[in-house]
Design a protein around this motif. Structure first.
Motif: not given
Length: 696
Positions: A81, A101, A160
């Motif tokens: 991130n 995020d 992610t």
């Protein structure tokens, strides 16, 4: 070139960061992170935080110098991130340190060469596959690392975790063209953990081995043509441009350039000297995003969709240009400074090429009553860069003409990305072209988006401009069109961003005008303007429900218009990597903001190419070009190239081997008249070999 002496920046506020500034920024980030207990940080990007448009306008009017700031993206491995940091270079301090995020930082050079090449090639499971396939050594294997397109629901769920995929190739020798020997496996690796997540394969059973070489390296191609005589571009008195730092002056043009890790070449503050006044045309222009979606549904190759700007960065992938080959004539080069993952500066020599070149006849007329010809040969200023993104090369060229025209042209060349053919397809695959035995080059698109912040002689930097759509319209037969031949110009203002998404329509000669209602042309009475002339470009082909269309939503319209916002710079969103909800211009326009006069409109233009690959595109692809023009409409009182001088290119001569009646009659009359009346401007001298291609 940035001027930074004794810790104070004295150059222009838009100058890219110097090496000393990059080091200062990195040191401030490291000290701040250590103070607040962060672990090892990796620098994703370091670059200039451009001053706001308002502060730049004030500075140009002799106002205060804007704050000198840098913007940084860090990651804290094994997390991907981004951490966004702003460093005040004047105060030598961190002023903002913010985690973001739900999104991923871009791919960097380390990911290409350390993870992609070394880690993937070193993986035991990959080595076993190669050995079983009959490859004697991993020295004969090459890997192209790509960002992964989240095509599957599970890919979206894992978005992610930053991943890359490796397209694998065999290489018979160090100089061999790898794309003639695609291998069937696609390993996918987690960038941070350095572990292979999985290896996918399009085949069941033992696939074929594409062993035949198809090369383009000069040592492996021959014999070459022997019937080409030298053609040298000479400028005995040097170029007509001058360079002051990053400011270029040529003919009537004033142009400032910059360079970023993401967009590469950026054009600023374009203005034209007209009747003793410097008239602004463009505040800022760049190619702000591009998407390259492939049309091959076969797993695992369906994961090919690269955002070559947002995912990777054109600046860091820019070539060092070669004198006398990439650029000709009297050349000026600009170097570029980037930062590596440790925050250390590195230089790309000769990243930007500046030269002028012959542009053909710019205007001509022969008075039939006297047979007197008046002809002028034009030239243009060229500012160009070239970037290599895995298999493709992209040349980005800004052209400035003596008639006030601005053109952008992208030159596509390099290699087509290849995969092994399916036995079911035979020699006629549905979604690509056979370019060698067992080798398929898939159909794909290259979709570019230009961000154009226009000025058009507006002292407030474009705040009062209006964008309109113009097209030719045939009148219905009747009283106003009794003969059925009459047509008119239909012009419609675009007043709200929610309805600004427009499409190219060549059947209506559609173009878009950016006009300044505050100033009208002396004769026509219409507001002065520049028009955006698009090419006939196909847009994104993917189905609207696909993740491809979700990610590349900017490429669904030829034009978007939004009110200026400092936060809205990238049409595919700030962080498109593996991101299905990228945001960007297609989302911004849903706000329904006004783009009427006073909104300071920004124009986003999408153009590109749909590449239905030809066999002639292999083993290396001849240049294909795409682009657009910006042309004045009532901006000048009359033809601004009227004052191009009448000169004769004395180096031009009859070819000594011309023969036949047509040559004798045509050259003796037409060529003589041309020398007496028409040849002009001496833009680029074509002559016999002597000292040429001088670097300035």
């Amino acid at each position: 070139m940035s001027v930074y002496k004794a810790g104070v920046h004295t150059g222009h506020p838009l100058d890219p960061l110097s090496a000393l500034e990059i080091k200062l920024v990195a040191d401030q980030c490291k000290a701040y992170a250590a103070h607040y207990g962060y672990g090892t940080l990796r620098f994703n990007t370091i670059g200039l935080k451009e001053p706001t448009k308002a502060s730049l306008l004030a500075f140009e009017k002799q106002g205060p110098r804007p704050a000198r700031e840098a913007e940084v993206v860090l990651t804290e491995p094994p997390k991907s991130n981004p951490i966004e940091v702003v460093v005040d270079l004047d105060a030598k301090s961190v002023t903002s340190f913010k985690k973001v995020d739900g999104v991923l930082a871009s791919i960097i050079l380390d990911d290409f060469f350390v993870v992609g090449e070394a880690m993937l090639k070193g993986a035991p499971e990959v080595q076993k596959l190669c050995a079983d396939f009959g490859i004697p050594s991993m020295d004969h294997v090459a890997i192209d690392t790509w960002p992964i397109h989240p095509a599957h629901p599970e890919d979206v769920a894992d978005s992610t975790k930053r991943r890359i995929m490796g397209f694998m190739y065999y290489r018979s020798t160090d100089l061999d063209n790898i794309y003639a020997h695609p291998l069937p496996w696609l390993p996918i690796m987690d960038v941070e953990t350095r572990k292979i997540v999985k290896i996918e394969c399009a085949w069941k059973g033992q696939p074929p081995f594409a062993k035949q070489d198809f090369n383009y390296h000069h040592k492996l191609v021959g014999p070459t043509r022997s019937d080409i005589k030298p053609l040298n571009i000479l400028q005995p008195e040097g170029p007509s441009f001058t360079v002051e730092g990053n400011l270029i002056k040529w003919q009537r043009w004033h142009i400032r350039i910059g360079f970023t890790w993401r967009e590469g070449l950026v054009i600023y503050n374009v203005a034209y000297e007209d009747e003793g006044r410097l008239r602004p045309i463009l505040n800022r222009a760049s190619i702000a995003e591009m998407a390259v979606p492939y049309g091959e549904p076969q797993e695992p190759f369906h994961r090919r969709l690269a955002f070559d700007i947002g995912d990777l960065g054109l600046g860091v992938l820019t070539n060092s240009l070669e004198l006398g080959c990439d650029c000709l004539g009297s050349i000026h080069y600009f170097d570029a400074l980037m930062a590596n993952s440790k925050g250390e500066p590195f230089e790309i020599k000769k990243a930007v090429c500046l030269h002028e070149e012959d542009a053909g006849v710019i205007w001509k007329h022969t008075e039939l009553r006297t047979m007197h010809p008046e002809s002028r040969r034009g030239r243009r200023l060229v500012i160009s860069t070239m970037a290599t993104v895995a298999n493709y090369e992209y040349g980005f060229n800004w052209y400035f003409g003596q008639d006030g025209t601005i053109q952008h042209e992208v030159k596509l060349t390099g290699e087509v990305s290849t995969t092994l053919a399916s036995p079911e397809d035979g020699t006629n695959p549905k979604h690509g072209t056979m370019v060698a035995p067992h080798v398929v080059a898939a159909f794909h698109q290259h979709l570019f988006c230009a961000r154009l912040d226009m000025a058009v002689d507006d002292a407030e930097g474009g705040k009062g401009l209006v964008v309109s759509e113009v097209e030719a319209e045939l009148l219905p037969e009747g009283k106003d069109n009794p003969w059925g031949n009459a047509f008119v110009k239909k012009e419609t203002d675009l007043l709200n961003e929610s309805t600004s998404g427009r499409l190219v329509d060549p059947m209506k000669s559609r173009f878009w005008k950016i006009r300044n209602p505050a100033i009208c042309h002396e004769y026509s009475g219409h507001p002065i303007a520049y028009k955006l002339m698009p090419a006939n470009t196909q847009l994104l082909l993917a189905h609207p429900s696909s993740t491809t269309a979700q990610r590349a939503s900017f490429a669904t319209k030829s034009l978007w218009v939004t009110p200026h916002s400092e936060a809205e710079k990238y049409p595919g969103g700030n962080y498109p990597l593996q991101n299905v909800n990228t945001g960007g211009v297609a989302e911004w326009v849903k706000q329904g903001r006004s783009i009427a006069a006073g909104s300071d409109p920004v124009v986003w233009h999408v153009f590109g190419a749909t590449h239905l690959v030809r066999p002639e595109d292999f083993p290396v692809m001849p240049v294909e070009t795409v682009g657009f023009h910006l042309k004045p409409v009532g901006f000048f009182k009359h033809n601004p190239a009227l004052d191009v001088p009448h000169t004769i290119n004395t180096a031009s001569k009859l070819a000594s081997h011309c023969c036949g009646a047509l040559a004798a009659n045509g050259h003796s009359n037409g060529h003589a008249n041309g020398h007496a009346n028409g040849h002009s401007n001496g833009a680029a001298v074509l002559a016999e070999p002597r000292e040429a291609n001088v670097e300035t």
